[in-house]
Motif scaffolding. Structure first.
Motif, PDB file in Angstrom:
ATOM      1  N   LYS A  23     -11.016  26.732   9.547  1.00 59.46           N
ATOM      2  CA  LYS A  23     -12.285  27.269   9.083  1.00 59.46           C
ATOM      3  C   LYS A  23     -12.459  26.928   7.615  1.00 59.46           C
ATOM      4  N   ALA A  24     -13.573  26.294   7.298  1.00 61.15           N
ATOM      5  CA  ALA A  24     -13.846  25.893   5.927  1.00 61.15           C
ATOM      6  C   ALA A  24     -14.972  26.724   5.337  1.00 61.15           C
ATOM      7  N   SER A  25     -14.793  27.171   4.133  1.00 64.40           N
ATOM      8  CA  SER A  25     -15.856  27.853   3.416  1.00 64.40           C
ATOM      9  C   SER A  25     -16.380  26.923   2.334  1.00 64.40           C
ATOM     10  N   GLY A  26     -17.606  27.125   1.932  1.00 65.89           N
ATOM     11  CA  GLY A  26     -18.171  26.263   0.915  1.00 65.89           C
ATOM     12  C   GLY A  26     -18.822  25.034   1.515  1.00 65.89           C
ATOM     13  N   SER A  27     -19.560  24.326   0.711  1.00 61.76           N
ATOM     14  CA  SER A  27     -20.345  23.195   1.192  1.00 61.76           C
ATOM     15  C   SER A  27     -19.540  21.913   1.330  1.00 61.76           C
ATOM     16  N   ILE A  28     -18.293  21.940   0.880  1.00 65.70           N
ATOM     17  CA  ILE A  28     -17.502  20.721   0.882  1.00 65.70           C
ATOM     18  C   ILE A  28     -17.307  20.172   2.285  1.00 65.70           C
ATOM     19  N   PHE A  29     -17.287  21.044   3.265  1.00 66.57           N
ATOM     20  CA  PHE A  29     -17.062  20.605   4.644  1.00 66.57           C
ATOM     21  C   PHE A  29     -18.117  19.608   5.093  1.00 66.57           C
ATOM     22  N   GLN A  30     -19.348  19.837   4.688  1.00 68.95           N
ATOM     23  CA  GLN A  30     -20.462  19.013   5.169  1.00 68.95           C
ATOM     24  C   GLN A  30     -20.413  17.594   4.628  1.00 68.95           C
ATOM     25  N   ILE A  31     -19.708  17.378   3.537  1.00 70.35           N
ATOM     26  CA  ILE A  31     -19.720  16.066   2.889  1.00 70.35           C
ATOM     27  C   ILE A  31     -18.354  15.400   2.874  1.00 70.35           C
ATOM     28  N   SER A  32     -17.397  15.987   3.609  1.00 67.32           N
ATOM     29  CA  SER A  32     -16.028  15.478   3.499  1.00 67.32           C
ATOM     30  C   SER A  32     -15.460  15.030   4.828  1.00 67.32           C
ATOM     31  N   ALA A  49      -4.330  12.994  12.187  1.00 62.50           N
ATOM     32  CA  ALA A  49      -5.658  12.766  12.744  1.00 62.50           C
ATOM     33  C   ALA A  49      -6.698  13.037  11.668  1.00 62.50           C
ATOM     34  N   ALA A  50      -7.774  12.280  11.700  1.00 59.51           N
ATOM     35  CA  ALA A  50      -8.847  12.471  10.737  1.00 59.51           C
ATOM     36  C   ALA A  50     -10.186  12.270  11.421  1.00 59.51           C
ATOM     37  N   ILE A  51     -11.189  12.942  10.887  1.00 62.62           N
ATOM     38  CA  ILE A  51     -12.531  12.820  11.446  1.00 62.62           C
ATOM     39  C   ILE A  51     -13.532  12.723  10.300  1.00 62.62           C
ATOM     40  N   GLY A  52     -14.427  11.755  10.415  1.00 59.16           N
ATOM     41  CA  GLY A  52     -15.405  11.543   9.380  1.00 59.16           C
ATOM     42  C   GLY A  52     -16.614  12.449   9.539  1.00 59.16           C
ATOM     43  N   ILE A  53     -17.515  12.312   8.613  1.00 67.39           N
ATOM     44  CA  ILE A  53     -18.712  13.153   8.588  1.00 67.39           C
ATOM     45  C   ILE A  53     -19.562  12.931   9.841  1.00 67.39           C
ATOM     46  N   ARG A  54     -19.561  11.711  10.344  1.00 61.74           N
ATOM     47  CA  ARG A  54     -20.379  11.373  11.522  1.00 61.74           C
ATOM     48  C   ARG A  54     -19.594  11.448  12.822  1.00 61.74           C
ATOM     49  N   GLY A  55     -18.366  11.931  12.739  1.00 56.08           N
ATOM     50  CA  GLY A  55     -17.572  12.124  13.947  1.00 56.08           C
ATOM     51  C   GLY A  55     -16.634  10.994  14.291  1.00 56.08           C
ATOM     52  N   GLU A  56     -16.571   9.975  13.462  1.00 58.47           N
ATOM     53  CA  GLU A  56     -15.602   8.907  13.718  1.00 58.47           C
ATOM     54  C   GLU A  56     -14.198   9.447  13.537  1.00 58.47           C
ATOM     55  N   THR A  57     -13.264   8.968  14.331  1.00 60.86           N
ATOM     56  CA  THR A  57     -11.914   9.539  14.334  1.00 60.86           C
ATOM     57  C   THR A  57     -10.838   8.471  14.239  1.00 60.86           C
ATOM     58  N   THR A  58      -9.678   8.906  13.816  1.00 61.00           N
ATOM     59  CA  THR A  58      -8.502   8.060  13.816  1.00 61.00           C
ATOM     60  C   THR A  58      -7.292   8.935  14.054  1.00 61.00           C
ATOM     61  N   HIS A  73     -20.186  21.118  12.593  1.00 52.13           N
ATOM     62  CA  HIS A  73     -20.830  21.278  11.285  1.00 52.13           C
ATOM     63  C   HIS A  73     -21.570  22.606  11.184  1.00 52.13           C
ATOM     64  N   ALA A  74     -22.096  23.083  12.280  1.00 53.77           N
ATOM     65  CA  ALA A  74     -22.858  24.335  12.232  1.00 53.77           C
ATOM     66  C   ALA A  74     -21.963  25.519  11.893  1.00 53.77           C
ATOM     67  N   GLU A  75     -20.699  25.446  12.327  1.00 52.92           N
ATOM     68  CA  GLU A  75     -19.765  26.552  12.117  1.00 52.92           C
ATOM     69  C   GLU A  75     -18.764  26.274  11.005  1.00 52.92           C
ATOM     70  N   ASN A  76     -18.827  25.094  10.395  1.00 51.96           N
ATOM     71  CA  ASN A  76     -17.834  24.707   9.380  1.00 51.96           C
ATOM     72  C   ASN A  76     -16.413  24.803   9.933  1.00 51.96           C
ATOM     73  N   MET A  77     -16.239  24.300  11.144  1.00 47.62           N
ATOM     74  CA  MET A  77     -14.942  24.375  11.813  1.00 47.62           C
ATOM     75  C   MET A  77     -14.448  22.986  12.180  1.00 47.62           C
ATOM     76  N   MET A  78     -13.138  22.833  12.150  1.00 48.84           N
ATOM     77  CA  MET A  78     -12.492  21.632  12.645  1.00 48.84           C
ATOM     78  C   MET A  78     -11.399  22.061  13.604  1.00 48.84           C
ATOM     79  N   TYR A  79     -11.161  21.241  14.609  1.00 51.42           N
ATOM     80  CA  TYR A  79     -10.190  21.586  15.636  1.00 51.42           C
ATOM     81  C   TYR A  79      -9.240  20.415  15.898  1.00 51.42           C
ATOM     82  N   LEU A  80      -8.070  20.764  16.410  1.00 55.94           N
ATOM     83  CA  LEU A  80      -7.151  19.753  16.903  1.00 55.94           C
ATOM     84  C   LEU A  80      -6.565  20.253  18.214  1.00 55.94           C
ATOM     85  N   GLN A  81      -6.890  19.586  19.277  1.00 57.28           N
ATOM     86  CA  GLN A  81      -6.306  19.883  20.579  1.00 57.28           C
ATOM     87  C   GLN A  81      -5.064  19.019  20.746  1.00 57.28           C
TER      88      GLN A  81
END
Length: 124
Positions: A23-32, A49-58, A73-81
């Motif tokens: 869970k990310a707080s602040g606006s940094i999530f949207q641009i990082s 694992a990494a994910i870009g702003i547009r959803g590209e992954t590696t 982006h709506a929830e400022n959340m990132m996940y790893l399954q």
């Protein structure tokens, strides 16, 4: 103020699955670009694992094919399954936000923004 909080770690048997959340707080999530890293005892912290702003992954080879990184982006959340867990997946898992980076050149400890980590322990 930027804050990242990981959750979802725990003890799991080999072959099992976990879903880590960040869970990310602040606006940094949207641009990082965002990344999941892990550090096992005695080893360096590594990006898995990494994910870009547009959803590209590696993914790093050791988790490719059995893990999925995603972001909301709506929830400022990132996940790893993580699936088909192995004993070598045992580590502290960290999420990081790496502004001004790309998923091919993510930040290292000391740069970007980091959470406190969540422990994943896989029993064989």
């Amino acid at each position: 103020q930027v804050q990242l909080v990981e959750s979802g770690g725990g003890l799991v048997q080999a072959g099992g699955s976990l879903r880590l959340s960040c869970k990310a707080s602040g606006s940094i999530f949207q641009i990082s670009p965002m990344g999941w890293y892990r550090q096992a005892p005695g080893l360096e912290r590594e990006l898995i694992a990494a994910i870009g702003i547009r959803g590209e992954t590696t993914y790093v080879d050791s988790v490719k094919g059995r893990s999925t990184i995603s972001r909301d982006h709506a929830e400022n959340m990132m996940y790893l399954q993580l699936n088909s867990l192995k004993s070598e997946d045992t580590a502290m898992y960290y999420c990081a936000a790496c502004p001004l980076r790309t998923i091919q050149e993510m930040c290292r400890p000391g740069a970007g923004y980091w959470g406190q980590g969540t422990q994943v322990t896989v029993s064989s």
